[in-house]
Design an enzyme around this catalytic site. Structure first.
Site, PDB file in Angstrom:
ATOM      1  N   LYS A   1       0.954  -1.230  -0.271  1.00  0.00           N
ATOM      2  CA  LYS A   1      -0.050   0.019   0.163  1.00  0.00           C
ATOM      3  C   LYS A   1       0.782   1.282  -0.050  1.00  0.00           C
ATOM      4  O   LYS A   1       0.577   2.319  -0.638  1.00  0.00           O
ATOM      5  CB  LYS A   1      -0.970   0.049   1.336  1.00  0.00           C
ATOM      6  CG  LYS A   1      -1.856  -0.929   1.319  1.00  0.00           C
ATOM      7  CD  LYS A   1      -2.802  -1.027   2.506  1.00  0.00           C
ATOM      8  CE  LYS A   1      -2.077  -1.531   3.869  1.00  0.00           C
ATOM      9  NZ  LYS A   1      -1.763  -2.882   3.746  1.00  0.00           N
TER      10      LYS A   1
ATOM     11  N   GLN B   1      -3.093  -2.445   7.598  1.00  0.00           N
ATOM     12  CA  GLN B   1      -3.322  -3.939   7.389  1.00  0.00           C
ATOM     13  C   GLN B   1      -4.178  -4.078   6.269  1.00  0.00           C
ATOM     14  O   GLN B   1      -3.815  -3.918   5.158  1.00  0.00           O
ATOM     15  CB  GLN B   1      -4.228  -4.089   8.662  1.00  0.00           C
ATOM     16  CG  GLN B   1      -3.523  -4.056  10.016  1.00  0.00           C
ATOM     17  CD  GLN B   1      -3.583  -2.831  10.722  1.00  0.00           C
ATOM     18  OE1 GLN B   1      -4.559  -2.033  10.542  1.00  0.00           O
ATOM     19  NE2 GLN B   1      -2.380  -2.370  11.388  1.00  0.00           N
TER      20      GLN B   1
END
Length: 428
Positions: free
Chosen positions: A16, A223
């Site tokens: 990410k 996460q």
């Protein structure tokens, strides 16, 4: 201009940080909306590698305003340490904004986290021991400490005393630990107040005004989808909502203002910590993925468990997040395999299942059903367009796209900022 949510579509660690950083030059605000310093992003800029744990990845983009939203839990010591480390490397961190409504991780939260996990023994969840869960628990129990409380000493003292009344009973009577003195905690927290004060803001107001003014706002989840406390592999999950809905509550922006939801998807699958993992490999292929992919947790330092791509999980992520696009990362890691297995469904009690089972028991017993796709041996790290990829790599991407239920709009072919193939713009 769009407001975008960018999140992990597996168990986290999908890349990410790179995706956020790739967009950073075109984005006005990058917002962390949940989690704490249990998340980790690695961003490579030129020959420099940055490991971020609490700060939004956009802090590395000069024109971008990084924001820590109200849904994040903040360890003030970690925050100041990260800022100091970046400042020493010449990164300007002055634009950072921190929500006054974000909750603070205190020393007693980390103590409770560690002793509780140790007490669970074989039943442990696999937390990072950084106090994240206990801080969220205090938030829900309405005994939490917020950033804004640092600026009212009387309120801070009352809140710390109230939180410790119960915790000290547990620590002493259940865990045989010494009680924690509230005065010491208050003194430590007040020591951070003036250093953090320049960053504290009403971030909900700032972000809504920015969207109304046509600015580009990127909401960055920590996460991954399968670690969501509501929609993940409970109880082996984090304590917040990294799914797309968490961006609204964790940043104070209504759902009608979100234009795109981008899922970051690794070309294979990894997870850190305990819990079921149907495609996990325990052989030389698993070790090769771990070694070639550099699969070690940025925050935890733990080796990641590795397995083949799981299309069932990808479809689930598309469904619960309302994904509009995928960013496929680490395609280059798969170079060299003659054939690449892809999990297309599960076998549970002798039956073929193509959607993620809601039952924890069923998921725990799920066996992957694989389809074999031809691999490639050519180096793909220099590819700049989809057409420059080997035919088998193109076919692999197209197969994953069809199985996952949303278009793959970008592909990572290496760890560097410029080692990305953009198929469709996320900002259109």
């Amino acid at each position: 201009m769009p407001a975008l949510v960018l999140l992990g579509a597996q168990w986290g660690d999908e890349g990410k940080g790179k995706a956020t950083d790739l967009l950073g030059g075109s984005v006005d605000y990058v917002v962390r909306y949940q989690g704490g310093n249990n998340a980790g992003h690695t961003v490579v800029v030129g020959d420099q590698k940055y490991a971020l744990h609490l700060l939004p990845s956009g802090i590395l983009s000069p024109g971008c305003t990084p924001v820590i939203g109200n849904g994040v839990v903040v360890d003030p010591a970690v925050l100041l340490s990260e800022l100091s480390g970046l400042n020493e490397r010449g990164v300007d961190t002055s634009k950072l904004l921190v929500s006054g409504n974000a909750h603070l991780i205190t020393p007693y939260h980390t103590t409770v986290d560690k002793v509780t996990e140790r007490f669970l023994g074989k039943r442990k969840i696999g937390t990072t021991g950084r106090g994240i869960g206990p801080t969220y628990a205090d938030k829900i129990n309405r005994v939490g400490i917020r950033v804004q409380d640092l600026y009212d000493e009387s309120i801070l003292e009352q809140k710390v005393e109230a939180a410790l009344d119960f915790k000290n009973q547990i620590l002493a009577k259940l865990y045989n630990r010494r009680a924690i003195e509230s005065g010491r905690i208050v003194e430590e927290l007040l020591g951070y107040a003036e250093q953090i004060k320049p960053f504290v803001a009403d971030t909900t107001l700032v972000l809504n005004n920015a969207i109304d003014e046509g600015k580009v706002v990127l909401f960055e989840g920590g996460q991954g989808t399968l670690l969501d406390v509501d929609h993940g592999t409970y109880p082996f999950v984090t304590s917040s909502n990294p799914t797309a809905g968490g961006a609204c509550t964790g940043a104070g922006v209504g759902p009608t203002k979100i234009n795109r939801v981008i899922g970051i998807l690794k070309a294979y699958t990894t997870r850190v910590g305990a819990g079921p993992f149907p495609t996990e490999l325990f052989d030389k292929d698993g070790e090769a993925l771990r070694t070639i992919g550099g699969e070690r947790g940025v925050t935890t330092g733990r080796d990641r468990r590795c397995g083949w791509f799981d299309a069932v999980i990808a479809r689930y992520a598309t469904r619960v997040n309302g994904l509009t696009d995928f960013f496929l990362t680490k395609l280059d890691v798969l170079t060299g395999w003659e054939q690449i297995p892809v999990c297309v469904a599960y076998e549970i009690d002798g039956k073929r299942v193509e959607e993620l089972p809601y039952s924890q028991t069923d998921f725990h017993h799920a066996k992957p059903i694989y389809e074999m796709l031809p691999g490639w041996t050519e180096d793909i790290s220099k590819a700049k367009t989809f057409a420059e990829l080997p035919k088998n790599a193109q076919a692999y991407v197209k197969a994953l796209e069809e199985m996952s239920g949303a278009p793959i709009s970008a592909i990572g072919v290496g760890p560097g900022r410029d080692e990305t193939i953009e198929i469709n713009s996320f900002l259109s």
